[in-house]
Design a protein around this motif. Structure first.
Motif, PDB file in Angstrom:
ATOM      1  N   LEU A 189      70.316  56.349   0.286  1.00 47.40           N
ATOM      2  CA  LEU A 189      69.161  55.575  -0.179  1.00 47.40           C
ATOM      3  C   LEU A 189      69.613  54.211  -0.128  1.00 47.40           C
ATOM      4  O   LEU A 189      68.873  53.177   0.444  1.00 47.40           O
ATOM      5  CB  LEU A 189      68.459  55.788  -1.446  1.00 47.40           C
ATOM      6  N   SER A 190      70.912  53.626  -0.720  1.00 50.57           N
ATOM      7  CA  SER A 190      71.200  52.511  -0.760  1.00 50.57           C
ATOM      8  C   SER A 190      71.526  51.782   0.835  1.00 50.57           C
ATOM      9  O   SER A 190      71.167  50.795   1.096  1.00 50.57           O
ATOM     10  CB  SER A 190      72.586  52.192  -1.446  1.00 50.57           C
ATOM     11  N   GLU A 191      71.954  52.658   1.674  1.00 46.75           N
ATOM     12  CA  GLU A 191      72.312  52.503   2.768  1.00 46.75           C
ATOM     13  C   GLU A 191      71.028  52.138   3.719  1.00 46.75           C
ATOM     14  O   GLU A 191      71.005  51.178   4.330  1.00 46.75           O
ATOM     15  CB  GLU A 191      73.028  53.510   3.580  1.00 46.75           C
ATOM     16  N   ILE A 192      70.036  52.948   3.477  1.00 45.99           N
ATOM     17  CA  ILE A 192      68.784  52.832   4.151  1.00 45.99           C
ATOM     18  C   ILE A 192      68.067  51.385   3.703  1.00 45.99           C
ATOM     19  O   ILE A 192      67.670  50.685   4.400  1.00 45.99           O
ATOM     20  CB  ILE A 192      67.789  53.947   3.734  1.00 45.99           C
ATOM     21  N   LEU A 193      67.957  51.218   2.155  1.00 44.77           N
ATOM     22  CA  LEU A 193      67.436  49.894   1.651  1.00 44.77           C
ATOM     23  C   LEU A 193      68.377  48.660   2.167  1.00 44.77           C
ATOM     24  O   LEU A 193      67.466  47.543   2.081  1.00 44.77           O
ATOM     25  CB  LEU A 193      67.288  50.048   0.507  1.00 44.77           C
ATOM     26  N   ALA A 194      69.673  48.632   2.510  1.00 43.76           N
ATOM     27  CA  ALA A 194      70.504  47.694   2.779  1.00 43.76           C
ATOM     28  C   ALA A 194      70.089  47.368   4.273  1.00 43.76           C
ATOM     29  O   ALA A 194      70.244  45.999   4.587  1.00 43.76           O
ATOM     30  CB  ALA A 194      71.773  48.024   2.706  1.00 43.76           C
ATOM     31  N   THR A 195      69.630  47.933   5.059  1.00 43.31           N
ATOM     32  CA  THR A 195      69.328  47.836   6.427  1.00 43.31           C
ATOM     33  C   THR A 195      68.095  46.769   6.530  1.00 43.31           C
ATOM     34  O   THR A 195      67.195  46.921   5.605  1.00 43.31           O
ATOM     35  CB  THR A 195      68.829  48.997   7.512  1.00 43.31           C
ATOM     36  N   ALA A 227      66.348  59.864   7.782  1.00 42.62           N
ATOM     37  CA  ALA A 227      66.971  59.907   6.243  1.00 42.62           C
ATOM     38  C   ALA A 227      66.960  61.485   5.955  1.00 42.62           C
ATOM     39  O   ALA A 227      67.767  61.816   5.037  1.00 42.62           O
ATOM     40  CB  ALA A 227      65.924  59.364   5.572  1.00 42.62           C
ATOM     41  N   PHE A 228      66.327  62.114   6.806  1.00 43.16           N
ATOM     42  CA  PHE A 228      66.208  63.781   6.642  1.00 43.16           C
ATOM     43  C   PHE A 228      67.212  64.202   7.607  1.00 43.16           C
ATOM     44  O   PHE A 228      66.734  65.221   8.566  1.00 43.16           O
ATOM     45  CB  PHE A 228      64.732  64.357   6.746  1.00 43.16           C
ATOM     46  N   SER A 229      68.585  63.847   7.808  1.00 40.97           N
ATOM     47  CA  SER A 229      69.225  64.429   8.668  1.00 40.97           C
ATOM     48  C   SER A 229      70.771  64.368   8.037  1.00 40.97           C
ATOM     49  O   SER A 229      70.968  63.461   7.145  1.00 40.97           O
ATOM     50  CB  SER A 229      69.372  63.652  10.138  1.00 40.97           C
ATOM     51  N   GLY A 230      71.551  64.898   8.614  1.00 45.72           N
ATOM     52  CA  GLY A 230      72.920  64.964   8.543  1.00 45.72           C
ATOM     53  C   GLY A 230      73.371  65.554   7.256  1.00 45.72           C
ATOM     54  O   GLY A 230      72.678  66.612   6.599  1.00 45.72           O
ATOM     55  N   GLY A 263      59.875  55.333  -2.840  1.00 37.93           N
ATOM     56  CA  GLY A 263      59.941  53.946  -2.987  1.00 37.93           C
ATOM     57  C   GLY A 263      60.696  53.191  -1.950  1.00 37.93           C
ATOM     58  O   GLY A 263      60.349  52.056  -1.540  1.00 37.93           O
ATOM     59  N   GLY A 264      61.608  53.773  -1.115  1.00 34.90           N
ATOM     60  CA  GLY A 264      62.361  53.356  -0.009  1.00 34.90           C
ATOM     61  C   GLY A 264      61.477  53.224   1.179  1.00 34.90           C
ATOM     62  O   GLY A 264      61.158  52.323   1.857  1.00 34.90           O
ATOM     63  N   ALA A 265      60.670  54.141   1.371  1.00 37.93           N
ATOM     64  CA  ALA A 265      59.570  54.407   2.490  1.00 37.93           C
ATOM     65  C   ALA A 265      58.377  53.314   2.231  1.00 37.93           C
ATOM     66  O   ALA A 265      57.992  52.623   3.109  1.00 37.93           O
ATOM     67  CB  ALA A 265      58.918  55.617   2.525  1.00 37.93           C
ATOM     68  N   GLY A 291      59.712  68.394   7.436  1.00 37.94           N
ATOM     69  CA  GLY A 291      59.667  69.833   8.331  1.00 37.94           C
ATOM     70  C   GLY A 291      60.216  69.425   9.590  1.00 37.94           C
ATOM     71  O   GLY A 291      60.975  70.565  10.226  1.00 37.94           O
ATOM     72  N   LEU A 292      60.460  68.459  10.192  1.00 37.70           N
ATOM     73  CA  LEU A 292      60.803  68.059  11.502  1.00 37.70           C
ATOM     74  C   LEU A 292      62.428  68.442  11.093  1.00 37.70           C
ATOM     75  O   LEU A 292      63.017  69.000  12.071  1.00 37.70           O
ATOM     76  CB  LEU A 292      60.545  66.816  11.737  1.00 37.70           C
ATOM     77  N   ALA A 293      62.979  68.006  10.299  1.00 39.51           N
ATOM     78  CA  ALA A 293      64.580  68.148   9.961  1.00 39.51           C
ATOM     79  C   ALA A 293      64.744  69.619   9.548  1.00 39.51           C
ATOM     80  O   ALA A 293      65.876  70.091  10.211  1.00 39.51           O
ATOM     81  CB  ALA A 293      65.103  67.587   8.940  1.00 39.51           C
ATOM     82  N   VAL A 294      64.005  70.273   9.324  1.00 39.63           N
ATOM     83  CA  VAL A 294      64.161  71.980   9.079  1.00 39.63           C
ATOM     84  C   VAL A 294      64.167  72.576  10.730  1.00 39.63           C
ATOM     85  O   VAL A 294      64.982  73.478  10.785  1.00 39.63           O
ATOM     86  CB  VAL A 294      63.154  72.676   7.953  1.00 39.63           C
ATOM     87  N   SER A 295      63.072  72.223  11.019  1.00 37.50           N
ATOM     88  CA  SER A 295      63.098  72.773  12.581  1.00 37.50           C
ATOM     89  C   SER A 295      64.063  72.545  13.490  1.00 37.50           C
ATOM     90  O   SER A 295      64.364  73.322  14.400  1.00 37.50           O
ATOM     91  CB  SER A 295      61.461  72.615  13.090  1.00 37.50           C
ATOM     92  N   ALA A 296      64.574  71.398  13.217  1.00 36.49           N
ATOM     93  CA  ALA A 296      65.610  70.832  14.191  1.00 36.49           C
ATOM     94  C   ALA A 296      67.067  71.777  13.915  1.00 36.49           C
ATOM     95  O   ALA A 296      67.938  71.698  15.015  1.00 36.49           O
ATOM     96  CB  ALA A 296      66.028  69.526  13.629  1.00 36.49           C
ATOM     97  N   LEU A 297      67.110  72.549  12.852  1.00 36.88           N
ATOM     98  CA  LEU A 297      68.257  73.287  12.830  1.00 36.88           C
ATOM     99  C   LEU A 297      68.206  74.365  13.860  1.00 36.88           C
ATOM    100  O   LEU A 297      69.203  74.883  14.416  1.00 36.88           O
ATOM    101  CB  LEU A 297      68.129  74.074  11.371  1.00 36.88           C
ATOM    102  N   PHE A 298      67.165  74.601  14.645  1.00 41.64           N
ATOM    103  CA  PHE A 298      67.125  75.764  15.631  1.00 41.64           C
ATOM    104  C   PHE A 298      66.890  75.171  16.973  1.00 41.64           C
ATOM    105  O   PHE A 298      66.575  75.892  18.077  1.00 41.64           O
ATOM    106  CB  PHE A 298      66.056  76.538  15.247  1.00 41.64           C
TER     107      PHE A 298
END
Length: 192
Positions: free
Chosen positions: A79-85, A99-102, A138-140, A162-169
């Motif tokens: 979250l700090s990384e995202i908000l620092a950009t 944010a929903f990856s990795g 808050g970040g969004a 949801g997009l992140a979960v389906s990306a697993l496949f």
């Protein structure tokens, strides 16, 4: 006789504690991502961290307390990384989607699935998930608040998960292609 100034500085107890905890937290995330919650053990975490079992038990007495602290640590850092950009509202949906990856997302997903059938883990996860949800909201809002309603931001968070979960496949290439097609449509739908 003068004392040498080349002697290494002695670390304080607080610095040693923080160092040991950081090693354990990093090793816990590594285990969750590489071998999953079911195969993660406190012994394996201690081994990967290079600390004794006694030290691990002193800082984190249960597997649940250790893995939840590890995810919480990563959430704070991410979250700090995202908000620092530099917040670019034009890239809001894309930043949220990223944010929903990795490793953080994969570690959290391991805990979500395990918590479904583990009452102790579920109880421990509830406050963390509440805090994570508030932080993501808050970040969004900080990034997209001027262009999106609260409901659009909440919908975007759920879509990103949801997009992140389906990306697993999907392969990385297929996922990138899908995202490049969907993100502009998503952005247009939720922008005011």
């Amino acid at each position: 006789m003068t004392q040498s100034t080349d002697a290494p500085e002695r670390r304080t107890q607080a610095e040693r504690t923080a160092g040991t905890q950081a090693k354990l937290l990093d090793a816990a995330i590594e285990c969750l991502v590489e071998i999953g919650f079911a195969k993660t053990s406190t012994q394996e975490i201690a081994r990967r961290a290079g600390v004794s079992r006694g030290a691990q038990l002193h800082h984190f007495p249960t597997k649940e307390s250790l893995v939840i602290a590890a995810v919480e640590h990563l959430v704070d850092r991410r979250l700090s990384e995202i908000l620092a950009t530099d917040p670019d509202p034009e890239r809001g949906v894309e930043v949220l989607s990223e944010a929903f990856s990795g490793p953080l997302f994969h570690a959290a997903l391991e805990l979500w699935v395990a918590a479904r059938t583990d009452p102790a883990l579920y109880e421990a996860m509830v406050p963390l998930e509440r805090r994570v949800s508030e932080a993501i909201m808050g970040g969004a809002t900080a990034i997209m608040g001027s262009r999106m309603s609260t409901e659009s931001i909440e919908l975007s968070i759920e879509l990103a998960r949801g997009l992140a979960v389906s990306a697993l496949f999907r392969t990385a290439e297929a996922d990138a292609a899908l995202r490049s097609r969907l993100l502009p449509t998503w952005e247009a739908m939720v922008s005011q």
